[in-house]
Design an enzyme around this catalytic site. Structure first.
Site, PDB file in Angstrom:
ATOM      1  N   TRP A   8      -2.688  -2.779  -1.682  1.00  0.00           N
ATOM      2  CA  TRP A   8      -2.227  -4.141  -1.956  1.00  0.00           C
ATOM      3  C   TRP A   8      -2.996  -5.002  -0.975  1.00  0.00           C
ATOM      4  CZ3 TRP A   8       0.422  -8.173   0.502  1.00  0.00           C
ATOM      5  CH2 TRP A   8       1.029  -9.110  -0.338  1.00  0.00           C
ATOM      6  N   HIS A  61      19.568 -35.212  -6.453  1.00  0.00           N
ATOM      7  CA  HIS A  61      18.710 -35.612  -5.334  1.00  0.00           C
ATOM      8  C   HIS A  61      17.277 -35.129  -5.514  1.00  0.00           C
ATOM      9  CE1 HIS A  61      22.281 -37.045  -3.316  1.00  0.00           C
ATOM     10  NE2 HIS A  61      22.860 -35.899  -3.619  1.00  0.00           N
ATOM     11  N   ARG A  72       5.546   0.167  -6.061  1.00  0.00           N
ATOM     12  CA  ARG A  72       5.528  -0.659  -4.852  1.00  0.00           C
ATOM     13  C   ARG A  72       4.630  -1.887  -4.999  1.00  0.00           C
ATOM     14  NH1 ARG A  72       6.823   2.684  -0.217  1.00  0.00           N
ATOM     15  NH2 ARG A  72       5.345   1.587   1.101  1.00  0.00           N
ATOM     16  N   LYS A 106      14.237 -14.171 -10.439  1.00  0.00           N
ATOM     17  CA  LYS A 106      13.896 -13.150 -11.448  1.00  0.00           C
ATOM     18  C   LYS A 106      12.907 -13.721 -12.453  1.00  0.00           C
ATOM     19  CE  LYS A 106      14.936 -10.475  -9.849  1.00  0.00           C
ATOM     20  NZ  LYS A 106      15.503 -10.129  -8.608  1.00  0.00           N
ATOM     21  N   LYS A 129       7.024  -4.051  -4.076  1.00  0.00           N
ATOM     22  CA  LYS A 129       8.435  -3.678  -4.015  1.00  0.00           C
ATOM     23  C   LYS A 129       8.898  -3.556  -2.578  1.00  0.00           C
ATOM     24  CE  LYS A 129      12.296  -2.192  -5.786  1.00  0.00           C
ATOM     25  NZ  LYS A 129      13.119  -3.243  -6.398  1.00  0.00           N
ATOM     26  N   ASN A 155      -1.857   2.051   5.622  1.00  0.00           N
ATOM     27  CA  ASN A 155      -0.920   1.011   5.179  1.00  0.00           C
ATOM     28  C   ASN A 155      -0.527   0.238   6.423  1.00  0.00           C
ATOM     29  OD1 ASN A 155       1.211  -0.505   4.213  1.00  0.00           O
ATOM     30  ND2 ASN A 155       2.591   1.245   3.911  1.00  0.00           N
ATOM     31  N   GLY A 156      -0.652  -1.097   6.382  1.00  0.00           N
ATOM     32  CA  GLY A 156      -0.292  -1.908   7.545  1.00  0.00           C
ATOM     33  C   GLY A 156      -1.385  -2.909   7.840  1.00  0.00           C
ATOM     34  N   CYS A 216       0.818  -1.199   0.000  1.00  0.00           N
ATOM     35  CA  CYS A 216       0.000   0.000   0.000  1.00  0.00           C
ATOM     36  C   CYS A 216       0.863   1.265   0.000  1.00  0.00           C
ATOM     37  CB  CYS A 216      -0.874   0.040   1.240  1.00  0.00           C
ATOM     38  SG  CYS A 216      -1.944  -1.370   1.396  1.00  0.00           S
ATOM     39  N   GLU A 259      19.060 -16.486  -7.584  1.00  0.00           N
ATOM     40  CA  GLU A 259      18.593 -15.158  -7.987  1.00  0.00           C
ATOM     41  C   GLU A 259      18.055 -15.179  -9.421  1.00  0.00           C
ATOM     42  OE1 GLU A 259      17.780 -12.572  -6.571  1.00  0.00           O
ATOM     43  OE2 GLU A 259      17.909 -10.964  -8.028  1.00  0.00           O
ATOM     44  N   GLU A 310       9.417 -14.134 -10.818  1.00  0.00           N
ATOM     45  CA  GLU A 310       8.777 -12.867 -10.453  1.00  0.00           C
ATOM     46  C   GLU A 310       8.089 -12.200 -11.633  1.00  0.00           C
ATOM     47  OE1 GLU A 310      11.155 -10.597  -6.934  1.00  0.00           O
ATOM     48  OE2 GLU A 310      12.292 -10.890  -8.762  1.00  0.00           O
TER      49      GLU A 310
HETATM   50  C1  G6P Z   1      10.172  -7.780  -2.149  1.00  0.00           C
HETATM   51  C2  G6P Z   1      10.757  -7.262  -3.449  1.00  0.00           C
HETATM   52  C3  G6P Z   1      12.107  -7.938  -3.715  1.00  0.00           C
HETATM   53  C4  G6P Z   1      13.032  -7.716  -2.516  1.00  0.00           C
HETATM   54  C5  G6P Z   1      12.393  -8.165  -1.209  1.00  0.00           C
HETATM   55  C6  G6P Z   1      13.193  -7.699  -0.009  1.00  0.00           C
HETATM   56  O1  G6P Z   1       9.846  -9.114  -2.287  1.00  0.00           O
HETATM   57  O2  G6P Z   1       9.890  -7.509  -4.531  1.00  0.00           O
HETATM   58  O3  G6P Z   1      12.689  -7.380  -4.868  1.00  0.00           O
HETATM   59  O4  G6P Z   1      14.211  -8.427  -2.728  1.00  0.00           O
HETATM   60  O5  G6P Z   1      11.088  -7.594  -1.067  1.00  0.00           O
HETATM   61  O6  G6P Z   1      13.162  -6.306   0.000  1.00  0.00           O
HETATM   62  P1  G6P Z   1      14.258  -5.380   0.644  1.00  0.00           P
HETATM   63  O7  G6P Z   1      13.786  -3.987   0.331  1.00  0.00           O
HETATM   64  O8  G6P Z   1      14.257  -5.676   2.106  1.00  0.00           O
HETATM   65  O9  G6P Z   1      15.559  -5.698   0.005  1.00  0.00           O
END
Ligand code: G6P
Length: 618
Positions: free
Chosen positions: A75, A514, A27, A495, A613, A101-102, A2, A491, A498
């Site tokens: 959100w 395994h 976000r 990606k 985000k 937000n929260g 949010c 990673e 996501e």
């Molecule tokens: C969310 C974002 C990721 C990020 C993660 C941790 O899932 O989409 O891209 O790696 O949060 O966020 P931070 O701001 O703590 O690195």
């Protein structure tokens, strides 16, 4: 997650609110809304499911006006993403409007109490419970809105950043926060105030910002000094910070998406990240990490490091562990912040906790820090926002300094985090005497070449785009790597998941036997991160195992690697570098691969479905 925007002043609020909402789109959200109060005290409310542009089409039709307003991107947590649940929410009498937000954890019992007192609810949200609790408090305590906000918030368990309008007070906006970020921008001579979930949303209007702390309530009145109190109404002094964001970083420039821009930003931002910390001198190279210089004793005495983080930052942490253990010989553990905060992990004052967070606002990482501090550990954080909550609650913080990252899928923040972790481990290893001076200088020299080497990889963008088109059919991807390239495999897979919504798993290459090998067939792309480093020969054996099962391999290899090129369907080359720095290069083609697969599938790369985000709820 949010996002909140608010405005009170003499300008038309609507364009300021919409501009702020657009800036918060990165976000992640699923609906939006805004409420505007005219000087005569009439409140207009607009809400829409989907993108902010849907909200704009409704609001513009209604020719909305008002010099005071609040707006929100939601959100969904409590209740489906639809218009009914979108914010702002009104109290039963229509006197109060709120954005939040929260999460209000005890909302069910408060709602039941309010229902017993005749309150009716029109949404499934915890937020509507809060606004009615504030209204009920105003009536029962016969107090004004600011006092009612303070009293109501004392009953709340959970997290909140809120902005509240009282239609009977056209000169006043009330805000508060606990565990969710909120910043107040101060206009010239206090004639206007801008509220935002982050500085980005309001930075084009002012650079004078007050970051509210937990359980603080601010009352913004046109022409008056910002009035901030604690929940008991005691006045607290605040610090106004000059926040000068690089506004150019907030534009996509010539790129179609922020993610692609941020991938291409990497050479420049890594130079920026290293500048003034790592440089050549007449006697070799100098490395200064302020945190290490200022807290040398603490770091040197540490019996153990515990790295806490989430998502991509956790992957950077896995690389950090290897670097710290290699260069400093100090045992290092890596924990998901969300697990660490509820586990019985033994933490002592001899431990140093390293929190890694791009946003500096991730709720689980923040909670993990608080727990570590309670147990007496020293907390060092690596963040991309030095004004963030995580930077503020840590004992010391280092800025990864890569500029605002807008694409939900983290790219330049990852390489920035790995870059800072490498410098930290080298600087500390140098202090500990656990690294030979020659090796120290050689690695520093090599680090300075990394930006140019990334630029060279980026020249292969067209080739990777063509390759990506071939993979859009895939339902699954397997990413394999070993040693320093194992977190890169994780990673790369993250990606892909996501932004392309293709199921992808990262694994240590030898573990494939395994389990994951059962999935391998001619339909399954297997990405090997196989640069010319540790365990290279063993990785070749793992490739043979996949080839024998007709798997389709894409390998990330060191330039000139003919052996792998002859074995597998596709290769992408990266320039040679030292093993410790390999992730900074090998991750780049994987970022581009997932980007182009998602674009070929016609997906919304910068705002993938369901993701946020900045994850400010646990
Ligand atoms: C969310 C974002 C990721 C990020 C993660 C941790 O899932 O989409 O891209 O790696 O949060 O966020 P931070 O701001 O703590 O690195």
């Amino acid at each position: 997650m949010c996002g909140i925007v608010g405005y009170i002043g003499n300008q038309d609020a609507y364009p300021i609110l919409i501009d702020g909402l657009h800036k918060l789109e990165y976000r992640g959200y699923d609906s939006s809304g805004c409420a505007l109060l005219t000087e005569s005290g009439s409140l207009n409310l607009y809400k829409a499911k989907g993108k902010v542009r849907e909200l704009e089409s409704i609001a513009v039709k209604n020719n909305c006006c008002g010099t005071l307003g609040i707006a929100h991107t939601r959100w969904a947590t409590h209740g489906l993403p639809n218009e009914r649940n979108a914010h702002p929410h009104l109290s039963n009498s229509g006197r109060l409007a709120i954005v939040h937000n929260g999460i209000i954890e005890n909302y069910a019992s408060i709602r039941a109490d309010l229902e017993a007192n005749g309150y009716v609810f029109h949404s499934d949200t915890d937020t509507e419970v809060l606004v009615n609790l504030i209204e009920y408090t105003m009536l029962t305590c016969n107090c004004d809105v600011a006092c009612a906000v303070r009293t109501a918030l004392k009953q709340i368990v959970g997290s909140y950043a809120i902005s509240v309008i009282d239609v009977k007070k056209t000169n006043l906006l009330v805000c508060a926060r606990k565990s969710s970020p909120l910043v107040i921008g101060i206009g010239c001579n206090n004639t206007e105030f801008f509220i935002g979930s982050d500085a980005i949303s309001i930075a084009s209007h002012t650079n004078q910002m007050v970051y509210l702390k937990d359980e603080q309530v601010a009352v913004c009145v046109r022409g008056e000094e910002l009035d901030v109190t604690d929940l008991d109404g005691n006045k607290v002094t605040t610090e106004t910070k000059m926040v000068d964001l690089e506004l150019s970083m907030l534009s996509k420039e010539q790129y179609p998406h922020f993610m692609l821009k941020e991938i291409f930003d990497q050479p420049e931002v890594l130079r920026q990240c290293m500048s003034e910390r790592l440089y050549a001198t007449d006697n070799g190279f100098e490395l200064n990490i302020d945190a290490v210089l200022e807290h040398k004793e603490v770091f040197l005495k540490a019996k153990r490091f515990i790295i806490v983080s989430c998502g991509t930052s956790w992957h950077a942490g896995l690389i950090g562990k290897q670097l710290i253990e290699h260069f400093c010989k100090i045992p290092t553990e890596v924990a998901y912040a969300s697990e660490f905060r509820y586990a019985d992990t033994v933490v002592t004052p001899d431990d140093v906790v390293i929190a890694i967070s791009q946003s500096g606002e991730t709720a689980d990482t923040l909670a993990a820090i608080e727990l570590a501090k309670e147990k007496g550990a020293f907390v060092y954080s690596l963040v991309n926002v030095m004004t963030s909550s995580i930077a503020r609650v840590s004992n010391v913080a280092t800025d990864i300094h890569v500029g605002p990252e807008i694409g939900v899928a983290s790219t330049k923040a990852f390489t920035g985090q790995v870059c800072v972790l490498t410098m930290f481990a080298l600087a500390l290893g140098h202090e500990c005497g656990t690294i030979e001076p020659d090796e120290f200088h050689e690695i520093l020299a090599e680090m300075l070449t990394i930006p140019d080497k990334i630029s060279k990889i980026l020249l292969q963008n067209d080739k990777i785009q063509r390759l990506a088109a071939v993979y859009t059919y895939a339902q699954n991807f397997l990413y394999l790597g070993r040693g320093y390239n194992y977190p890169v495999a994780l990673e790369g897979a993250l990606k892909m998941k996501e932004i392309s919504y293709i199921h992808a798993e990262g694994y240590p290459a030898a573990e494939m036997k395994h389990g994951p090998i059962a999935l391998v067939d001619s339909e399954m792309p297997v990405v090997f991160v196989a640069t010319h480093h540790q365990l290279y020969q063993k990785i070749l054996s793992n490739m043979q195992e996949v080839i024998s099962r007709k798997g389709c391999i894409l390998a990330i290899v060191t330039e000139g690697d003919k052996q792998v090129a002859e074995m597998v369907q596709n290769v992408i080359e990266v320039p040679p570098t030292k093993m410790f720095l390999a992730p900074l290069l090998s991750v780049v083609p994987l970022q581009l691969l997932s980007y182009h697969v998602a674009v070929s599938k016609g997906l919304d790369v910068d705002q993938p479905r369901n993701l946020a985000k900045s994850v400010t709820v646990e």
